[in-house]
Design a protein around this motif. Sequence first.
Motif, PDB file in Angstrom:
ATOM      1  N   VAL A 190       0.856  -1.185   0.000  1.00 52.24           N
ATOM      2  CA  VAL A 190       0.000   0.000   0.000  1.00 52.24           C
ATOM      3  C   VAL A 190       0.891   1.234   0.000  1.00 52.24           C
ATOM      4  O   VAL A 190       2.011   1.214   0.518  1.00 52.24           O
ATOM      5  N   GLU A 191       0.393   2.275  -0.630  1.00 47.19           N
ATOM      6  CA  GLU A 191       1.123   3.541  -0.688  1.00 47.19           C
ATOM      7  C   GLU A 191       0.520   4.495   0.330  1.00 47.19           C
ATOM      8  O   GLU A 191      -0.695   4.540   0.509  1.00 47.19           O
ATOM      9  N   LEU A 192       1.377   5.255   1.000  1.00 45.13           N
ATOM     10  CA  LEU A 192       0.944   6.156   2.057  1.00 45.13           C
ATOM     11  C   LEU A 192       1.043   7.596   1.580  1.00 45.13           C
ATOM     12  O   LEU A 192       2.090   8.032   1.102  1.00 45.13           O
ATOM     13  N   HIS A 193      -0.054   8.324   1.722  1.00 44.44           N
ATOM     14  CA  HIS A 193      -0.085   9.734   1.342  1.00 44.44           C
ATOM     15  C   HIS A 193      -0.230  10.560   2.603  1.00 44.44           C
ATOM     16  O   HIS A 193      -1.262  10.514   3.280  1.00 44.44           O
ATOM     17  N   TYR A 194       0.817  11.309   2.935  1.00 43.74           N
ATOM     18  CA  TYR A 194       0.808  12.181   4.115  1.00 43.74           C
ATOM     19  C   TYR A 194       0.128  13.480   3.713  1.00 43.74           C
ATOM     20  O   TYR A 194       0.650  14.240   2.896  1.00 43.74           O
ATOM     21  N   GLU A 195      -1.043  13.744   4.277  1.00 45.34           N
ATOM     22  CA  GLU A 195      -1.799  14.937   3.914  1.00 45.34           C
ATOM     23  C   GLU A 195      -1.084  16.197   4.394  1.00 45.34           C
ATOM     24  O   GLU A 195      -0.506  16.212   5.478  1.00 45.34           O
ATOM     25  N   LYS A 196      -1.121  17.217   3.564  1.00 44.10           N
ATOM     26  CA  LYS A 196      -0.524  18.528   3.838  1.00 44.10           C
ATOM     27  C   LYS A 196       0.990  18.457   4.012  1.00 44.10           C
ATOM     28  O   LYS A 196       1.588  19.325   4.623  1.00 44.10           O
ATOM     29  N   LEU A 197       1.611  17.449   3.444  1.00 41.77           N
ATOM     30  CA  LEU A 197       3.064  17.335   3.446  1.00 41.77           C
ATOM     31  C   LEU A 197       3.554  17.922   2.140  1.00 41.77           C
ATOM     32  O   LEU A 197       3.169  17.469   1.075  1.00 41.77           O
TER      33      LEU A 197
END
Length: 168
Positions: A84-91
Motif C-alpha cells: 500500500v502507498e501512504l499519502h501524508y496529507e498537507k506534506l
Amino acid sequence: MWLIKVSLSKTNDDFPSDISFWIKIHGLPLHYWTDGALHAIGSDLGVVETKDVDQGRVRVRINGLKPLEMQLDITLPSSGTKKVELHYEKLEKHCFLCHSLSHEESECSQRNAPAVNRTSSRGINHAQTIESLESYRRARDDRKIERGRFVEASRREADYHRRRSDIH
C-alpha cells in the motif's frame, strides 16, 4: 531579536520530534477499510491518534527525525501480502530521495549516490506536492495577469478622462 537554528542531525532523545499526520492509505481494498485494519497499519508507523474509516485514513504521531515510510507491505487474510502507498496529507517540503523532513532533495546527501542505493520512489506524495506547487504558480500567474488587466483598464480610463478634460 534572537534566532535559533536547530540542527536535526544533532538532537538528543529529549528533543521534541513527534509530528502528527493524517495518512491516507492507497491500495487498501475497500472491504479492509475497518477500524482494526487502519489501526494496525497506523501502529506500524507510530502512535495512532484517531482513524477515519470513511476516508481510509489514519492520524498518526510519528518521529519527525526519522525518514517517512512511503509504502508498507501488509498481510491480508484473503490475498496474502499487498503493498500500500501512504499519502501524508498537507506534506509539501521534504526530501523525495530519502524521505527526510529535515531537508529538501537539493540538499540531500543521497543526491549524487547511484540510483540503486536510493530508497526513493516517486509516489503519490511527490505527485501531490508537484501538483500543489504548480497550482500555486498558476494562481500567482493568474493574479499577475488580472492585475495587469486592471492597471491597463485604469490607464485607459485615466487617458479617456484626460482627453475629455482637454476638450472642455
